[in-house]
Design a protein around this motif. Structure first.
Motif, PDB file in Angstrom:
ATOM      1  N   PHE A  19       0.842  -1.201   0.000  1.00  0.00           N
ATOM      2  CA  PHE A  19       0.000   0.000   0.000  1.00  0.00           C
ATOM      3  C   PHE A  19       0.876   1.248   0.000  1.00  0.00           C
ATOM      4  O   PHE A  19       0.699   2.164  -0.800  1.00  0.00           O
ATOM      5  N   GLY A  20       1.878   1.264   0.891  1.00  0.00           N
ATOM      6  CA  GLY A  20       2.803   2.392   0.960  1.00  0.00           C
ATOM      7  C   GLY A  20       3.689   2.507  -0.269  1.00  0.00           C
ATOM      8  O   GLY A  20       3.981   3.612  -0.734  1.00  0.00           O
ATOM      9  N   PHE A  23       1.830   4.160  -3.103  1.00  0.00           N
ATOM     10  CA  PHE A  23       1.715   5.596  -2.860  1.00  0.00           C
ATOM     11  C   PHE A  23       3.024   6.307  -3.185  1.00  0.00           C
ATOM     12  O   PHE A  23       3.033   7.346  -3.855  1.00  0.00           O
ATOM     13  N   PRO A  29      -2.856   3.969  -4.319  1.00  0.00           N
ATOM     14  CA  PRO A  29      -2.553   2.921  -3.343  1.00  0.00           C
ATOM     15  C   PRO A  29      -3.653   1.881  -3.201  1.00  0.00           C
ATOM     16  O   PRO A  29      -3.404   0.783  -2.738  1.00  0.00           O
ATOM     17  N   VAL A  48      -2.077   5.784   4.649  1.00  0.00           N
ATOM     18  CA  VAL A  48      -0.895   5.722   3.787  1.00  0.00           C
ATOM     19  C   VAL A  48       0.298   6.403   4.465  1.00  0.00           C
ATOM     20  O   VAL A  48       1.444   6.042   4.215  1.00  0.00           O
ATOM     21  N   CYS A  51       1.870   3.646   6.324  1.00  0.00           N
ATOM     22  CA  CYS A  51       2.414   2.585   5.474  1.00  0.00           C
ATOM     23  C   CYS A  51       3.612   3.022   4.640  1.00  0.00           C
ATOM     24  O   CYS A  51       4.499   2.211   4.377  1.00  0.00           O
ATOM     25  N   ALA A  52       3.651   4.271   4.219  1.00  0.00           N
ATOM     26  CA  ALA A  52       4.739   4.732   3.352  1.00  0.00           C
ATOM     27  C   ALA A  52       6.112   4.597   4.021  1.00  0.00           C
ATOM     28  O   ALA A  52       7.038   4.068   3.391  1.00  0.00           O
TER      29      ALA A  52
END
Length: 82
Positions: A19-20, A23, A29, A48, A51-52
């Motif tokens: 997900f990250g 992005f 994402p 996000v 997660c990033a």
């Protein structure tokens, strides 16, 4: 507990890191390019930001960070509710 989590190769952290990564790559994402469909519907867009940074770490390190963050959140909640 943390070391056992770090040795696992599956689980939610894999999805969170992907997900990250999407992005950070400038992609949507919520779109899984392998499946060609939207995923992570229940997560808010602000997730996000959690997660990033995890996507920038090697998976074993990200797992440890994620586990420590969860323990920290539980400790913070405990201190608020005492």
């Amino acid at each position: 507990m943390i070391e056992r989590a770090a040795d696992t190769r599956e689980g939610v952290i894999v999805r969170n890191m992907a997900f990250g990564e999407r992005f950070l790559a400038g992609d949507d994402p919520y779109m899984d390019p392998v499946r060609g469909e939207l995923i992570h519907g229940p997560y808010p867009p602000s997730f996000v930001w959690v997660c990033a940074p995890l996507a920038l770490l090697p998976q074993p390190v990200a797992r440890r960070v994620w586990c420590l963050a969860q323990i920290g959140a539980l400790a913070g909640l405990y201190s608020l509710l005492r």
